[in-house]
Structure formats: structure tokens, C-alpha cells
Design a protein around this motif. Structure first.
Motif, PDB file in Angstrom:
ATOM      1  N   TRP A  75      91.438  78.703  97.739  1.00 11.83           N
ATOM      2  CA  TRP A  75      91.971  80.009  98.105  1.00 11.83           C
ATOM      3  C   TRP A  75      93.107  80.364  97.140  1.00 11.83           C
ATOM      4  CZ3 TRP A  75      96.446  80.443 101.921  1.00 11.83           C
ATOM      5  CH2 TRP A  75      96.673  81.770 102.274  1.00 11.83           C
ATOM      6  N   ASN A  76      93.084  81.558  96.577  1.00 12.22           N
ATOM      7  CA  ASN A  76      94.186  82.012  95.719  1.00 12.22           C
ATOM      8  C   ASN A  76      95.317  82.494  96.634  1.00 12.22           C
ATOM      9  OD1 ASN A  76      92.707  81.558  93.370  1.00 12.22           O
ATOM     10  ND2 ASN A  76      91.671  83.540  93.614  1.00 12.22           N
ATOM     11  N   ASN A  77      96.260  81.609  96.806  1.00 10.42           N
ATOM     12  CA  ASN A  77      97.287  81.868  97.811  1.00 10.42           C
ATOM     13  C   ASN A  77      98.290  82.911  97.323  1.00 10.42           C
ATOM     14  OD1 ASN A  77      99.433  81.755  99.574  1.00 10.42           O
ATOM     15  ND2 ASN A  77      99.106  79.596 100.016  1.00 10.42           N
ATOM     16  N   HIS A  78      98.235  84.100  97.939  1.00 10.33           N
ATOM     17  CA  HIS A  78      99.124  85.179  97.495  1.00 10.33           C
ATOM     18  C   HIS A  78     100.586  84.848  97.769  1.00 10.33           C
ATOM     19  CE1 HIS A  78      97.972  85.961 101.671  1.00 10.33           C
ATOM     20  NE2 HIS A  78      99.192  86.417 101.812  1.00 10.33           N
ATOM     21  N   VAL A  79     100.842  84.053  98.836  1.00 12.74           N
ATOM     22  CA  VAL A  79     102.235  83.709  99.155  1.00 12.74           C
ATOM     23  C   VAL A  79     102.793  82.819  98.041  1.00 12.74           C
ATOM     24  CG1 VAL A  79     103.778  82.637 100.832  1.00 12.74           C
ATOM     25  CG2 VAL A  79     101.762  83.904 101.615  1.00 12.74           C
ATOM     26  N   ASP A  80     101.988  81.802  97.629  1.00 12.46           N
ATOM     27  CA  ASP A  80     102.433  80.912  96.551  1.00 12.46           C
ATOM     28  C   ASP A  80     102.651  81.682  95.255  1.00 12.46           C
ATOM     29  OD1 ASP A  80     102.395  78.790  98.170  1.00 12.46           O
ATOM     30  OD2 ASP A  80     100.553  77.875  97.380  1.00 12.46           O
ATOM     31  N   LEU A  81     101.718  82.583  94.947  1.00  8.09           N
ATOM     32  CA  LEU A  81     101.850  83.369  93.706  1.00  8.09           C
ATOM     33  C   LEU A  81     103.125  84.211  93.752  1.00  8.09           C
ATOM     34  CD1 LEU A  81      98.185  84.623  93.118  1.00  8.09           C
ATOM     35  CD2 LEU A  81      99.546  83.287  91.505  1.00  8.09           C
ATOM     36  N   GLY A  82     103.369  84.822  94.896  1.00  4.40           N
ATOM     37  CA  GLY A  82     104.563  85.659  95.058  1.00  4.40           C
ATOM     38  C   GLY A  82     105.838  84.851  94.926  1.00  4.40           C
ATOM     39  N   LEU A  83     105.834  83.645  95.488  1.00  2.00           N
ATOM     40  CA  LEU A  83     107.038  82.817  95.436  1.00  2.00           C
ATOM     41  C   LEU A  83     107.229  82.184  94.062  1.00  2.00           C
ATOM     42  CD1 LEU A  83     106.985  81.049  98.924  1.00  2.00           C
ATOM     43  CD2 LEU A  83     108.305  83.039  98.198  1.00  2.00           C
ATOM     44  N   THR A  97      97.180 102.661  93.804  1.00  2.00           N
ATOM     45  CA  THR A  97      97.946 101.446  94.122  1.00  2.00           C
ATOM     46  C   THR A  97      99.363 101.792  94.570  1.00  2.00           C
ATOM     47  OG1 THR A  97      96.619  99.998  92.738  1.00  2.00           O
ATOM     48  CG2 THR A  97      98.882  99.306  93.117  1.00  2.00           C
ATOM     49  N   LEU A  98      99.982 102.773  93.913  1.00  4.50           N
ATOM     50  CA  LEU A  98     101.346 103.169  94.311  1.00  4.50           C
ATOM     51  C   LEU A  98     101.371 103.593  95.779  1.00  4.50           C
ATOM     52  CD1 LEU A  98     102.535 105.325  91.247  1.00  4.50           C
ATOM     53  CD2 LEU A  98     103.234 102.997  91.832  1.00  4.50           C
ATOM     54  N   SER A  99     100.361 104.369  96.161  1.00  4.16           N
ATOM     55  CA  SER A  99     100.303 104.867  97.526  1.00  4.16           C
ATOM     56  C   SER A  99     100.123 103.712  98.514  1.00  4.16           C
ATOM     57  CB  SER A  99      99.160 105.870  97.634  1.00  4.16           C
ATOM     58  OG  SER A  99      98.831 106.079  98.977  1.00  4.16           O
ATOM     59  N   LYS A 100      99.247 102.761  98.146  1.00  2.00           N
ATOM     60  CA  LYS A 100      99.033 101.608  99.036  1.00  2.00           C
ATOM     61  C   LYS A 100     100.298 100.757  99.136  1.00  2.00           C
ATOM     62  CE  LYS A 100      94.082 100.908  98.115  1.00  2.00           C
ATOM     63  NZ  LYS A 100      93.167  99.925  97.522  1.00  2.00           N
ATOM     64  N   MET A 101     100.950 100.548  97.980  1.00  2.00           N
ATOM     65  CA  MET A 101     102.178  99.739  97.992  1.00  2.00           C
ATOM     66  C   MET A 101     103.244 100.398  98.861  1.00  2.00           C
ATOM     67  SD  MET A 101     102.388  98.789  93.950  1.00  2.00           S
ATOM     68  CE  MET A 101     104.022  98.107  93.940  1.00  2.00           C
ATOM     69  N   ALA A 102     103.351 101.712  98.730  1.00  2.00           N
ATOM     70  CA  ALA A 102     104.391 102.433  99.470  1.00  2.00           C
ATOM     71  C   ALA A 102     104.145 102.361 100.977  1.00  2.00           C
ATOM     72  CB  ALA A 102     104.430 103.885  99.003  1.00  2.00           C
ATOM     73  N   ASN A 103     102.882 102.180 101.352  1.00  2.00           N
ATOM     74  CA  ASN A 103     102.552 102.194 102.784  1.00  2.00           C
ATOM     75  C   ASN A 103     102.208 100.826 103.363  1.00  2.00           C
ATOM     76  OD1 ASN A 103     102.780 105.080 103.496  1.00  2.00           O
ATOM     77  ND2 ASN A 103     101.417 105.226 101.725  1.00  2.00           N
ATOM     78  N   GLY A 104     102.347  99.810 102.557  1.00  2.00           N
ATOM     79  CA  GLY A 104     102.131  98.451 103.069  1.00  2.00           C
ATOM     80  C   GLY A 104     100.677  98.061 103.217  1.00  2.00           C
ATOM     81  N   THR A 105      99.782  98.804 102.607  1.00  2.00           N
ATOM     82  CA  THR A 105      98.361  98.416 102.650  1.00  2.00           C
ATOM     83  C   THR A 105      98.194  97.151 101.806  1.00  2.00           C
ATOM     84  OG1 THR A 105      97.795 100.739 102.727  1.00  2.00           O
ATOM     85  CG2 THR A 105      95.997  99.217 102.140  1.00  2.00           C
ATOM     86  N   CYS A 106      97.376  96.221 102.294  1.00  2.00           N
ATOM     87  CA  CYS A 106      97.175  95.047 101.437  1.00  2.00           C
ATOM     88  C   CYS A 106      95.721  94.584 101.483  1.00  2.00           C
ATOM     89  CB  CYS A 106      98.167  93.942 101.726  1.00  2.00           C
ATOM     90  SG  CYS A 106      98.126  93.229 103.310  1.00  2.00           S
ATOM     91  N   ASN A 107      94.860  95.424 100.954  1.00  2.00           N
ATOM     92  CA  ASN A 107      93.436  95.085 100.995  1.00  2.00           C
ATOM     93  C   ASN A 107      92.920  94.484  99.681  1.00  2.00           C
ATOM     94  OD1 ASN A 107      93.600  97.391  99.550  1.00  2.00           O
ATOM     95  ND2 ASN A 107      91.925  98.461 100.588  1.00  2.00           N
ATOM     96  N   ASN A 108      93.813  93.966  98.861  1.00  2.00           N
ATOM     97  CA  ASN A 108      93.379  93.143  97.727  1.00  2.00           C
ATOM     98  C   ASN A 108      94.467  92.120  97.404  1.00  2.00           C
ATOM     99  OD1 ASN A 108      95.264  94.316  95.895  1.00  2.00           O
ATOM    100  ND2 ASN A 108      93.836  96.008  95.473  1.00  2.00           N
ATOM    101  N   LEU A 110      96.266  91.599  94.742  1.00  2.00           N
ATOM    102  CA  LEU A 110      97.482  92.125  94.098  1.00  2.00           C
ATOM    103  C   LEU A 110      98.450  92.687  95.146  1.00  2.00           C
ATOM    104  CD1 LEU A 110      97.506  94.268  90.864  1.00  2.00           C
ATOM    105  CD2 LEU A 110      99.227  94.486  92.608  1.00  2.00           C
ATOM    106  N   LEU A 111      97.910  93.484  96.070  1.00  2.00           N
ATOM    107  CA  LEU A 111      98.777  94.114  97.083  1.00  2.00           C
ATOM    108  C   LEU A 111      99.367  93.077  98.038  1.00  2.00           C
ATOM    109  CD1 LEU A 111      96.512  97.206  97.745  1.00  2.00           C
ATOM    110  CD2 LEU A 111      98.827  97.279  96.777  1.00  2.00           C
ATOM    111  N   ALA A 112      98.554  92.082  98.409  1.00  2.00           N
ATOM    112  CA  ALA A 112      99.059  91.040  99.317  1.00  2.00           C
ATOM    113  C   ALA A 112     100.157  90.227  98.625  1.00  2.00           C
ATOM    114  CB  ALA A 112      97.909  90.112  99.736  1.00  2.00           C
ATOM    115  N   THR A 113      99.982  89.991  97.320  1.00  2.00           N
ATOM    116  CA  THR A 113     100.994  89.241  96.571  1.00  2.00           C
ATOM    117  C   THR A 113     102.267  90.073  96.451  1.00  2.00           C
ATOM    118  OG1 THR A 113      99.198  88.238  95.325  1.00  2.00           O
ATOM    119  CG2 THR A 113     101.404  87.957  94.439  1.00  2.00           C
ATOM    120  N   TYR A 114     102.118  91.368  96.182  1.00  2.00           N
ATOM    121  CA  TYR A 114     103.289  92.256  96.095  1.00  2.00           C
ATOM    122  C   TYR A 114     104.093  92.205  97.401  1.00  2.00           C
ATOM    123  CZ  TYR A 114     105.853  96.558  96.896  1.00  2.00           C
ATOM    124  OH  TYR A 114     106.833  97.459  97.267  1.00  2.00           O
ATOM    125  N   LEU A 115     103.382  92.248  98.511  1.00  2.00           N
ATOM    126  CA  LEU A 115     104.082  92.245  99.804  1.00  2.00           C
ATOM    127  C   LEU A 115     104.756  90.900 100.083  1.00  2.00           C
ATOM    128  CD1 LEU A 115     101.932  94.197 102.411  1.00  2.00           C
ATOM    129  CD2 LEU A 115     104.173  94.792 101.504  1.00  2.00           C
TER     130      LEU A 115
END
Ligand code: CTP
Length: 402
Positions: A75-83, A97-108, A110-115
Motif C-alpha cells: 500500500w502506498n501509504n499517504h500518511v508516511d509520504l506526507g510525514l 485539484t485546487l477546488s478539491k484541495m480547498a474543500n478537503g476532497t481526497c479521492n486520489n 495526491l489529495l490524501a497525501t496533501y491532507l
């Protein structure tokens, strides 16, 4: 040395034509000795291949939470990547992507790692001019900025549509320059001046002989580097030492004797915010320096010695707002002696290295310290390389002078 040297950069790429420029961006980061990992949105792979980016970044590129083709893949762990990341850069960032980031969407991924990321995030938008001008894009950017992200403004020019206007992703060189400036601006010792003494002093007996000690200057030079890396302007007053240092914020002032070190320390002390006296200053010097080389005789030779000036104590006596730190090298009753030195010399903190500790002290590459502050709180650190010890010392001082 670049502020990005050794830093871990997570580059997020979304599906805009400017994605082709991220090959150069990765290359620029690598050239500055940064470590780079890349995450892509699935659609961005139509604009640049993961193979190009993994070759340039020397790391696997991820775009999904796991690979469907390879059942052994982890599993590509988004938490590990983010940390993992010291900095996250999202370039190009599309309107979607900007709109999703601004609204907390995380359906990929990249977005889950950003969050999940705790590090500073830099966003370089790229889209067509009317999309960039649109109220909803502006609202997304405002919201993302309010959340603490840094926006690297899009520039004007010819766009993929053939239209001319604002919306081009900043050039890779400008993205790197933006990061470097922003990091430098936010360094915790930015604008602070620091005086540092380091190394031994040599006290002349005659034109060819001296009284000296085995101090290498390693600890002091490591402190100079650690402080400069956090943005301080360092005035390094160095006794005779083979150590080398190269940093645009470090000014090296070479001296030989305790008297010369005293004069230079007093010259700079008035204008600094912090002073750290790590030099192993000779406590005594010959009362008279022979003008000619002393000839060998069969009788014993007595050299009368007199005390040198105590630089640390003299600065403690005149200090105003400076945060003054001394060192104590002790062999017995370490804590007690260090605390009494702290009070006697009117210091804000003292760094104790005990000669009883293996690996601590002169001419070694390691040190083991206890930092005592003016309320006599003690903080002990394990045996570490002098470079790591220097970082610990500066980190403690940052907490006090911020
Ligand atoms: N120091 C100084 N000038 C001197 C002697 C020492 O600035 N002439 C500073 C050192 O740089 C260090 C601190 O004083 O930060 C402690 O030095 P140390 O030799 O351990 O202590 P002394 O004050 O010399 O006392 P003693 O020799 O009795 O331990």
C-alpha cells in the motif's frame, strides 16, 4: 550552500500541460542535493510519463493507493509520504485539484497525501486564463492560502489554448527561487546576529614557541554552521584551527592569542543578539615574550605566567539583551561547577561537557552535553556527532530567543 540541500521534497503533479515542465523541476531540485519523491494524479500521466520522473528523481513514482497489476505491491501509504516530506510542492495545480484541495476532497493519492502532510505546502497553479480568472478558482486559492499554503502565482504569456494571458505555471527556476526565498525568510534565526568563539588560543613564549591546547575547533565550527543554516549572521572568532567553513552568513575572524580574541569579541558583542563562547582560551600566558628565540641551556627554564582576561566573564559583566552562552569542560563535580560558573559569569545558559564521558571533549568527532539554563534547569543529551550536538544547541537557543 542551498537551503534545499538534504531536504525531502514531495512533488505532486496534476493533469495540466505544464506537467511536461516538471522533468526540469525535478532535475533542479536534485541538482541542489534535495531528495525528491513524486506523486501524480492518474490523469497527469497523459502529459508526462512516470518513467521520466522516477529516472530523474531516483525514486518510484506513485499515482494510486496500490497497484492492481502487482498483488505483492505494498500500500502506498499517504500518511508516511506526507510525514516524510520537508516540503510539498504541487505543480502544476489544475483548477480541479485546487477546488478539491480547498474543500478537503481526497479521492486520489495526491489529495490524501496533501491532507496528511504537516510540512509547508507550495502550490503552483496552471490553467487557461478564463479558468484562472474565474471567481471559483480565486475562492479556492484564497481558501488554500488561508489554510497556510503558499501560492506561487501563475504568470502571463501564451497558453496551450493559443490565448495570451495569466495562467501559465511559473517556470521551474522561478518555483525553486520562490521556495528558497520563502524558506530563508522564515528561518527561525533570520535577522539575528551571533558571536561565536572557537578553537584554542596560542600564547607566545618567544618568536617560535607557544603555550596552546588540543582544541580542534570542531564543536565551535559546527555551531557556526548550524546557526547560519537557521538564518543567523555569524561572527566566528577562531583561534588557530585547521577547520574550514564556507557559508555566506558566516564571517570568520582569525585570531591567535587570548588577548586578540578578547579584543575581537568585545568589538562584535555590542551588536549581536546571541553570543556563544566555545573557545578553549588559555587561562595563562607568559608574562614576557622573549624577542629572540630562547637558546637551549643545561639548567631548568622557568617561564613566569600571568592570567589571561576571562572573555566570557567580561561579556557577562557588560551584557544587555544578548543571550550569552558559555561552555564548561569539567572533570569532577561537573553539574555543581557548571552551575556555579553560570552564575559567576552572569550567563543565560551553560553547556557542560564532562571529560568523564567517553567520546566527549577535545579533538573527537562526538560530544555529550548537558545544557543548563539560568533557572538551573538541566537538559541532557546522548552521545552524538558534533554536527548533531551543534543542531541541538542551536535548537535550544532558538526556543529562548524567539
Ligand atoms: N573562557 C573565556 N576566556 C577565558 C577562559 C575561558 O571566554 N580566558 C570561556 C570559555 O570559552 C568557556 C568558559 O569560559 O565558554 C569556561 O571555560 P573553562 O576553562 O571551563 O572555565 P574557567 O572559567 O577557565 O574555569 P576553570 O578553569 O576553573 O574551570
Amino acid at each position: 550552500m542551498s537551503v534545499l540541500k538534504g531536504k525531502k521534497i514531495l512533488l505532486g503533479i496534476t493533469a495540466g500541460i505544464a506537467a511536461y515542465k516538471t522533468a526540469s523541476l525535478v532535475r533542479l531540485f536534485i541538482k541542489l542535493d534535495a531528495e525528491v519523491k513524486v506523486i501524480m494524479t492518474p490523469a497527469s500521466k497523459d502529459f508526462i510519463t512516470p518513467l521520466t520522473l522516477s529516472t530523474l528523481s531516483k525514486n518510484p513514482v506513485h499515482s494510486t493507493f496500490y497497484s492492481k497489476e502487482d498483488e505483492n505491491e505494498l500500500w502506498n501509504n499517504h500518511v508516511d509520504l506526507g510525514l516524510w516530506a520537508d516540503y510539498m510542492v504541487i505543480a502544476p495545480a489544475t483548477a480541479n485539484t485546487l477546488s478539491k484541495m480547498a474543500n478537503g476532497t481526497c479521492n486520489n493519492l495526491l489529495l490524501a497525501t496533501y491532507l496528511s502532510a504537516k510540512c509547508p505546502v507550495y502550490i503552483a497553479p496552471a490553467m487557461d486564463l478564463d479558468m484562472y480568472k474565474h471567481g471559483s478558482t480565486k475562492a479556492s486559492l484564497d481558501k488554500l492560502q488561508a489554510y497556510g499554503n503558499a501560492i506561487i502565482p501563475a504568470t502571463s504569456g501564451e497558453l496551450a489554448s493559443g490565448l495570451v494571458g495569466e495562467g501559465r505555471m511559473a517556470e521551474p527556476e522561478d518555483i525553486v527561487a520562490f521556495l528558497k526565498n520563502d524558506i530563508l525568510e522564515k528561518l527561525p534565526l533570520k535577522g539575528k546576529k551571533l558571536l561565536l568563539t572557537a578553537g584554542p588560543t596560542y600564547e607566545a613564549i618567544d618568536p617560535v614557541r607557544f603555550i596552546g591546547n588540543h582544541s580542534s575547533g570542531k564543536m565551535g565550527f559546527a555551531i557556526a554552521m548550524a546557526a547560519a543554516n537557521l538564518g543567523a549572521e555569524v561572527f566566528l572568532i577562531a583561534g588557530p584551527s585547521h577547520q574550514k567553513i564556507k557559508h555566506s552568513l558566516v564571517h570568520r575572524i582569525d585570531v591567535v592569542s587570548a588577548e586578540e580574541m578578547y579584543i575581537q569579541a568585545h568589538k562584535y558583542f555590542k551588536n549581536v543578539d546571541i553570543a556563544i563562547l566555545s573557545a578553549a582560551v588559555a587561562d595563562y600566558k607568559p608574562k614576557n615574550i622573549a624577542s629572540q628565540k630562547i637558546k637551549k641551556k643545561d639548567t631548568t627554564l622557568d617561564i613566569a605566567l600571568e592570567p589571561t582576561k576571562d572573555i566570557l566573564a567580561s561579556l557577562g559583566a557588560i551584557k544587555k539583551n544578548q543571550y550569552l552562552v558559555g561552555f564548561a569542560l569539567e572533570t569532577n563535580n561537573e553539574l555543581e561547577n557548571a552551575k556555579s560558573k553560570l552564575k559567576r559569569k552572569n550567563l543565560d545558559a551553560i553547556i557542560l561537557n564532562s571529560l568523564q564521558d567517553k567520546g566527549a571533549g577535545f579533538a573527537t568527532d562526538t560530544n555529550k552535553i548537558t545544557i543548563i539554563d539560568d533557572s538551573l534547569n538541566e537538559k541532557s543529551f546522548p552521545l552524538k556527532s558534533k554536527k548533531e550536538v551543534a543542531k541541538d544547541i542551536i535548537a535550544e537557543i532558538v526556543l529562548k530567543v524567539k
